[in-house]
Design a protein around this motif. Structure first.
Motif, PDB file in Angstrom:
ATOM      1  N   ASP A 169     -15.042 -50.192 -12.107  1.00 14.27           N
ATOM      2  CA  ASP A 169     -15.963 -49.097 -11.780  1.00 14.27           C
ATOM      3  C   ASP A 169     -15.844 -48.692 -10.317  1.00 14.27           C
ATOM      4  OD1 ASP A 169     -16.883 -49.085 -14.371  1.00 14.27           O
ATOM      5  OD2 ASP A 169     -18.580 -50.420 -13.970  1.00 14.27           O
TER       6      ASP A 169
ATOM      7  N   ARG B  32     -12.545 -46.692  -9.853  1.00 14.91           N
ATOM      8  CA  ARG B  32     -12.656 -45.320 -10.355  1.00 14.91           C
ATOM      9  C   ARG B  32     -13.421 -44.431  -9.383  1.00 14.91           C
ATOM     10  NH1 ARG B  32     -14.215 -46.679 -16.657  1.00 14.91           N
ATOM     11  NH2 ARG B  32     -12.078 -46.950 -17.454  1.00 14.91           N
ATOM     12  N   SER B  33     -14.552 -44.927  -8.911  1.00 11.32           N
ATOM     13  CA  SER B  33     -15.359 -44.149  -7.979  1.00 11.32           C
ATOM     14  C   SER B  33     -14.618 -43.918  -6.668  1.00 11.32           C
ATOM     15  CB  SER B  33     -16.689 -44.872  -7.723  1.00 11.32           C
ATOM     16  OG  SER B  33     -17.441 -44.219  -6.739  1.00 11.32           O
TER      17      SER B  33
END
Length: 538
Positions: free
Chosen positions: A48, A51-52
């Motif tokens: 996560d 991705r960010s």
């Protein structure tokens, strides 16, 4: 830092192909982001977070910020630096929260093996060095010999330890349940506060028990201690080598005890170090300290921007300056600088400066803070720290007169010095030759320069051998002014670690790299005068 060495290399490779491009296309940016994504995932950064992170980089890289830049490649590096600083906790860089009315209570929590007990000693030593009077509390009554370990660490740090219960002392014993056989850790923690008030300790550091994994029993005990002592800080100690499990563990402790800050341990390990890039971003809690070795001094305040700079191979000059200012005597440094400018800097002065530099830690860790050193990692890893001891032994085998005036050291004296130091005459010759070259360079560099050029040549060796005899040994400067200038330029480059083989870091000209702030005093001469050139490669 070893934990980020692989990530640094991968990111450097990802940016190498951008340096030759005057204009970046969308395909160029996508290819670079793809390599960054792979590098972060290989470093065990949370999916996560990756991705960010890459999403924000792509959005900014495709905007006008890069398209209108004079150097688009460097602007992309600048964006990566900003976003890397952000996920490490930009804007939350803060010191410890000290209580208005002492004692300040600091509770350590984390899994077994994360390094809480060792960290308690380091934190106590750091606080004592800052003028506080800390007290270590042995509230881990379950792990075999945990109390004994804290007592040993406290003795090394010269910090008192409150340990009313012996804990489990048999090495082969199984972990005991809270309150059984070994005593009540909650009562120990509560009693320690009263002891601190009675004996005027202003900081209490409570070492709590851990488990091999997160479980309800662990959290219940930690919550009971927290409720009993009402700590001002709850520090979650996490092993930087924990990998992808870092996020789940951090979330569990955040929900269980609501920690206020994070401490990264074992950053000197050879694991991938992705935990550091995940914990702060996922929990929103700041990373306050990091630990990178077994020594009591291998502990420092965590600065997100400086860590991002290290990961991108931009070095960490500010931390190096802060360490130097703590360890070096300013008056002695000024005297040494004066001797350098006068040309009277002798081997006895060098020995004194060398001993002061060693207080900063290993030469490998010092050089690791200098920009662009990632490309020389193999040379650094091969550097033998005992070479410093051998150099010290050679100098200590000289008479005081020989140290003050190395020019009087003839063949018979060199043989005697080599015999006394347990080394060869060629090693003595190499040291004297490099000292003569470095002394000339240091004299030229004592005009207010703030850089650290000399440290880059640590493994450079002794250069070309001169002709035998006094004439060759005293120097062979050409009578031709242009040729002499070229010789002096080559000498400066050799002593400063520059050379034709140095390709430079992919991030070396990053505009957002930490700069030398205004108002800071000059670096001590032992960090600014080319000491690195005095140690020959083997």
């Amino acid at each position: 830092m070893a934990a980020f060495s692989s990530l640094t290399d991968r990111l450097s490779q990802a940016f190498t192909h951008l340096r030759s491009k005057g204009k970046l296309t969308e395909a160029d940016i996508d290819g670079t982001i793809r390599e960054i994504r792979r590098a972060l995932l290989d470093a065990d950064v949370s999916l996560d977070v990756v991705r960010s992170f890459t999403g924000r980089i792509r959005e900014r890289a495709l905007g006008e910020e890069v398209s209108k830049a004079l150097n688009p490649a460097q602007q992309v590096v600048s964006i990566v630096y900003d976003e890397l600083t952000s996920i490490l906790g930009a804007g939350v860089d803060r010191p410890l929260n000290f209580a208005k009315n002492p004692p300040t209570v600091i509770m350590l929590a984390g899994l077994q093996g994360a390094g809480k007990t060792t960290l308690a000693g380091k934190l106590g030593y750091w606080l004592k060095d800052a003028g506080h009077t800390p007290l270590l509390v042995a509230a881990d009554l379950q792990r075999p010999n945990a109390v004994t370990q804290l007592q040993v660490v406290g003795e090394r740090a010269e910090v008192p330890v409150y340990a009313p219960e012996p804990g489990v002392q048999t090495e082969g014993s199984e972990l005991a349940a809270p309150g059984q056989v070994t005593g009540d850790p909650v009562k120990v923690a509560a009693d320690s506060i009263r002891v601190a008030k009675d004996k005027l300790y202003d900081v209490v550091i409570i070492d709590t028990a851990g488990r091999l994994g997160v479980d309800q029993e662990l959290m219940e005990q930690a919550r009971n201690i927290r409720d009993a002592v009402h700590p001002d800080e709850i520090l979650f100690v996490i092993d930087a080598m924990i990998g992808q499990d870092a996020v789940a563990t951090a979330k569990a402790f955040d929900q269980g005890v609501d920690f206020t800050g994070v401490v990264l341990s074992k950053l000197d390990g050879d694991a991938r170090g992705g935990a550091a890039l995940s914990v702060a971003s996922v929990t929103g809690k700041p990373i306050l300290f990091d630990s990178n070795g077994e020594g009591l001094k291998d502990f420092e305040v965590f600065h997100p921007d400086r860590m991002a700079s290290r990961i991108l191979d931009m070095g960490d000059i500010l931390t190096l300056i802060e360490q130097a200012q703590r360890q070096f005597d300013e008056e002695e440094a000024r005297k040494a600088a004066g001797k350098m400018s006068e040309g009277s800097f002798g081997l006895d002065d060098f020995l004194e400066q060398l001993q002061q530099v060693r207080k900063l830690g290993s030469f490998k860790s010092i050089l690791g803070m200098i920009p662009g050193m990632a490309q020389h990692r193999k040379e650094l890893e091969q550097f033998d720290e005992k070479e410093v001891d051998r150099t010290q032994a050679i100098i200590q085998s000289m008479t005081p007169q020989e140290r003050r005036d190395p020019s009087i050291i003839d063949g018979s004296r060199r043989a005697r010095i080599a015999y006394g130091a347990g080394t060869t005459v060629s090693a003595v010759n190499g040291l004297l030759q490099r000292f003569e070259q470095a002394a000339k360079m240091m004299k030229r560099m004592t005009n207010g320069s703030r850089s650290i050029p000399g440290m880059g040549g640590m493994g450079a060796g002794s250069g070309k051998k001169g002709k035998k005899g006094k004439k060759g040994r005293k120097g062979s400067r050409s009578g031709n002014p242009m040729k002499r200038e070229a010789e002096e330029k080559a000498l400066r480059e050799r002593l400063s670690g520059k050379g034709k083989s140095s390709g430079g870091s992919a991030f070396a000209k990053h505009p957002e790299a930490p700069q030398m702030p205004e108002g800071l005093p000059d670096l001590p001469p032992n960090l600014g005068g080319g000491l690195g050139g005095l140690f020959g490669g083997r």
